[in-house]
Design a protein around this motif. Structure first.
Motif, PDB file in Angstrom:
ATOM      1  N   ALA A 419       0.838  -1.208   0.000  1.00 25.56           N
ATOM      2  CA  ALA A 419       0.000   0.000   0.000  1.00 25.56           C
ATOM      3  C   ALA A 419       0.870   1.254   0.000  1.00 25.56           C
ATOM      4  CB  ALA A 419      -0.922  -0.007   1.220  1.00 25.56           C
ATOM      5  N   LYS A 420       1.917   1.255   0.804  1.00 28.95           N
ATOM      6  CA  LYS A 420       2.812   2.415   0.855  1.00 28.95           C
ATOM      7  C   LYS A 420       3.507   2.642  -0.482  1.00 28.95           C
ATOM      8  CE  LYS A 420       4.006   2.712   5.757  1.00 28.95           C
ATOM      9  NZ  LYS A 420       5.109   2.671   6.728  1.00 28.95           N
ATOM     10  N   LYS A 449       8.683  10.651   0.651  1.00 29.82           N
ATOM     11  CA  LYS A 449       9.591   9.530   0.853  1.00 29.82           C
ATOM     12  C   LYS A 449       9.676   9.159   2.327  1.00 29.82           C
ATOM     13  CE  LYS A 449      14.328   8.009  -0.102  1.00 29.82           C
ATOM     14  NZ  LYS A 449      15.642   8.388  -0.679  1.00 29.82           N
ATOM     15  N   ILE A 450       9.684  10.180   3.208  1.00 30.49           N
ATOM     16  CA  ILE A 450       9.785   9.942   4.649  1.00 30.49           C
ATOM     17  C   ILE A 450       8.491   9.325   5.182  1.00 30.49           C
ATOM     18  CG2 ILE A 450       9.953  11.065   6.906  1.00 30.49           C
ATOM     19  CD1 ILE A 450      11.811  13.136   5.559  1.00 30.49           C
ATOM     20  N   ASN A 454       8.915   2.374   4.086  1.00 27.01           N
ATOM     21  CA  ASN A 454       8.582   1.102   4.716  1.00 27.01           C
ATOM     22  C   ASN A 454       9.573   0.792   5.826  1.00 27.01           C
ATOM     23  OD1 ASN A 454       6.251   0.117   3.275  1.00 27.01           O
ATOM     24  ND2 ASN A 454       7.579   0.007   1.483  1.00 27.01           N
ATOM     25  N   SER A 455       9.031   0.660   7.034  1.00 30.72           N
ATOM     26  CA  SER A 455       9.860   0.368   8.206  1.00 30.72           C
ATOM     27  C   SER A 455       9.234  -0.761   8.997  1.00 30.72           C
ATOM     28  CB  SER A 455       9.988   1.612   9.093  1.00 30.72           C
ATOM     29  OG  SER A 455      10.621   1.312  10.302  1.00 30.72           O
ATOM     30  N   LYS A 456      10.048  -1.707   9.449  1.00 29.73           N
ATOM     31  CA  LYS A 456       9.548  -2.881  10.177  1.00 29.73           C
ATOM     32  C   LYS A 456       8.942  -2.486  11.513  1.00 29.73           C
ATOM     33  CE  LYS A 456      12.652  -5.719  11.777  1.00 29.73           C
ATOM     34  NZ  LYS A 456      13.661  -6.790  11.845  1.00 29.73           N
ATOM     35  N   ASN A 457       9.496  -1.456  12.150  1.00 31.99           N
ATOM     36  CA  ASN A 457       9.073  -1.118  13.500  1.00 31.99           C
ATOM     37  C   ASN A 457       8.188   0.114  13.576  1.00 31.99           C
ATOM     38  OD1 ASN A 457      10.501  -3.220  14.791  1.00 31.99           O
ATOM     39  ND2 ASN A 457      12.395  -2.065  14.612  1.00 31.99           N
ATOM     40  N   GLU A 557      -5.937   2.843   0.011  1.00 32.12           N
ATOM     41  CA  GLU A 557      -4.959   1.750   0.001  1.00 32.12           C
ATOM     42  C   GLU A 557      -4.786   1.130   1.398  1.00 32.12           C
ATOM     43  OE1 GLU A 557      -3.317   0.239  -2.360  1.00 32.12           O
ATOM     44  OE2 GLU A 557      -4.020   1.459  -4.033  1.00 32.12           O
ATOM     45  N   LEU A 558      -4.702   1.979   2.431  1.00 34.21           N
ATOM     46  CA  LEU A 558      -4.499   1.451   3.781  1.00 34.21           C
ATOM     47  C   LEU A 558      -5.737   0.707   4.275  1.00 34.21           C
ATOM     48  CD1 LEU A 558      -2.539   4.331   5.559  1.00 34.21           C
ATOM     49  CD2 LEU A 558      -1.672   2.120   4.797  1.00 34.21           C
TER      50      LEU A 558
END
Length: 593
Positions: A419-420, A449-450, A454-457, A557-558
């Motif tokens: 989605a991101k 971009k920030i 995509n970040s796991k945490n 999307e989310l």
């Protein structure tokens, strides 16, 4: 024993079980405060919650077996002391390592408290009241599990997080005294007093390795050596456990229990119960906090109706159980639960809180009916086997929860990543196509971009979006390199008209009148300012249009990412519907031997 003493004893048992279930979820809301106080990171701090569930899952069956051998009252009192003592230790812990160690032993205490309530309750009131006992157990267990975040949030609002652990101490003292006064000792008289320690080791290794792999797979990576090793180790341990149990005289789990189809099928259904409850309790919580930006306490208030509905649904199903078979009640429960989850599958970012609460009530009622599997699991077992039977069926629930957390969170994470990516690409396109200054486009691309990295945490988007808007708006106020308003728009026509007026005004400057020249210069500067203002307004219109389309894309999307997970949960719940047929049988059909 008088009826009053029996009631006192049973209330003590329910209090003990309530503590154990409560601490599986109450800590989650306190993790940010623990991180801040002990100066630790999220990954390390999350072990405070994980280690407790691991300890419970790993030792719950072993605790049931030891209680059958040593005496259920004796072991229950030890469990209350262990749980209450290490709750106090957790309250006073001044380092993360100590807190995690104390939580592990608190989890062992919780593993003792949960499964022994059923056989001790049957000892007090007789097997004919099993359905009433399991109804009360299920209702209070659901209240504790789903109400944990709200209770934790309430405590944190008025006191420090230490009291999340400290609240258990007075409850443990009261429960200890009530159990001591109001219960009798009971054993499984049919088994040897010898303990199958080899079986205990293999069983504990199997449950611990399996749940660790499921709970930590996303953190370490599903293909990492440690997680693959856990799953291989759990499989080997299970095989060795089965081989050992088939040969020893006094097995931890008598494998002939599983010949009773009502027991085996009910265990699987109760595992599905544990799996399905992850939908409203965890996945929906992520949506409310990370997408809707609700506080943890606000989110908990919207999720609590599910647990309240379970507390209503299970006693209702228990009353119906006198005239309706468990297979019908469990079937109804699975259909209602799957239907409620499918309704959540239509969730949008603008879905009202009232609709979310209604969905949770429907899911809770369905889970309340499904939880009759706890009753049907021991209905056809001999009374002396209800202890180990309760341990196995409760362990199945924890395995279901671990599978739910592993599978659904992994699927959700992949959905959010996709989605991101889609949102980011659409946002770049919108910014590129709009008539914006180079500076605005540069800042916008950086912020996009920030925000959609995509970040796991860290999957929080809404909070970052406010910062993005502020920085883009600041860049949009600069007057350097402003573009002309888009051709064909009202702003372009207004800008052209202003330019013509400015040109006409400048022509007056050729007249030999000094005062007129001065006036013309002032008018020309005014026209230039008006032109700049028109450019700024035109750019603002373009920017607002772009941000609106980006927001619409983000919301769509989310919401779709979460909807897919709810629909998957619904599907994986309803596919077990045929198994309901095996959860009940006629009294004269003999299967257990």
């Amino acid at each position: 024993m008088s009826k009053t003493r029996k009631i006192i004893g049973f209330v003590g048992l329910i209090l003990a079980m309530f503590m154990g279930a409560l601490d599986a979820t109450i800590v989650n809301i306190a993790l940010p405060d623990i991180m801040k106080d002990l100066k630790t990171g999220l990954t390390d701090t999350s072990w405070v919650a994980t280690i407790y569930v691991l300890a419970m899952a790993a030792f719950i069956i072993t605790a049931s077996k030891l209680a059958d051998i040593w005496g259920r009252k004796k072991v229950m009192l030890i469990g209350v002391i262990l749980f209450g003592g290490f709750s106090f230790a957790c309250m006073t812990a001044n380092s993360l390592n100590l807190l995690i160690i104390y939580r592990f032993f608190q989890g062992i205490g919780g593993a003792i408290l949960t499964p022994i309530v059923l056989p001790m309750g049957i000892e007090l009131f007789g097997k004919e009241n099993t359905s009433k006992i399991t109804a009360l157990m299920g209702a209070f267990s659901a209240l504790a599990a789903a109400g944990g975040p709200a209770i934790g949030g309430f405590i944190i609002n008025y006191e420090s997080y230490h009291w999340i652990f400290g609240i258990n101490v007075p409850i443990a003292i009261v429960a200890f005294l009530m159990i001591l006064i109001g219960t009798n000792e009971s054993y499984d008289e049919t088994i040897s007093k010898a303990i199958d320690w080899l079986g205990v080791i293999f069983l504990t290794t199997f449950m611990g390795s399996l749940c660790f792999g499921l709970l930590e797979g996303r953190e370490y990576g599903w293909s990492s050596n440690i997680i693959v090793g856990c799953f291989i180790g759990s499989l080997i341990s299970l095989i060795l456990f089965i081989l050992v149990e088939a040969k020893v005289k006094s097995p931890v789990v008598n494998l002939s229990l599983f010949k009773e189809k009502t027991f085996s099928s009910s265990c699987i259904i109760y595992m599905v119960f544990g799996f399905a409850i992850i939908g409203p309790s965890l996945i929906l919580n992520y949506f409310l906090q990370n997408v809707k930006s609700y506080s943890a306490l606000h989110s908990a208030y919207l999720i609590i109706p599910a647990s309240l509905a379970i507390a209503v649904g299970m006693p209702l199903a228990t009353k119906m159980y006198k005239t309706v078979s468990s297979k019908m009640l469990i079937g109804i429960g699975l259909v209602i639960t799957a239907g409620g989850l499918a309704m959540l599958g239509m969730i949008k970012t603008n879905t009202t809180q009232e609709i979310i609460v209604c969905c949770n009530i429907i899911i809770g009622l369905g889970l309340g009916f499904t939880a009759i599997a706890l009753t049907s699991s021991v209905k056809f077992l001999p009374v002396e086997k209800t202890g180990i039977g309760s341990g196995v069926v409760n362990a199945a629930r924890y395995v279901g929860q671990a599978i739910g957390m592993a599978l659904l969170v992994t699927v959700l994470n992949n959905n959010v990543v996709n989605a991101k990516d889609s949102i980011r690409d659409a946002a770049y396109t919108q910014i590129q196509e709009k008539n914006l200054s180079p500076e605005v486009k540069k800042v916008a691309r950086e912020q996009i971009k920030i925000v959609f990295k995509n970040s796991k945490n860290d999957n929080k988007i809404s909070s970052k979006q406010k910062q993005m808007k502020n920085k883009i708006k600041k860049a949009a106020k600069k007057t350097i390199d402003l573009p002309l308003p888009k051709a064909g728009t009202a702003y372009r026509r207004l800008y052209s008209a202003n330019n013509k007026l400015n040109t006409g005004t400048k022509k007056l400057a050729v007249l030999p009148l000094p005062q007129l020249k001065q006036g013309v210069q002032l008018l020309s500067k005014g026209h230039q300012k008006i032109g700049t203002a028109i450019k700024l307004l035109a750019q603002k219109q373009q920017l607002v249009s772009a941000l609106d389309k980006i927001r619409f894309k983000k919301n769509s999307e989310l919401a779709n990412a979460f909807a897919k997970v709810f629909n998957l949960t619904s599907l994986l719940t309803i596919i077990w519907l045929p198994l309901c047929w095996l959860t009940d049988r006629k009294e004269d059909e003999v299967e257990y031997c």
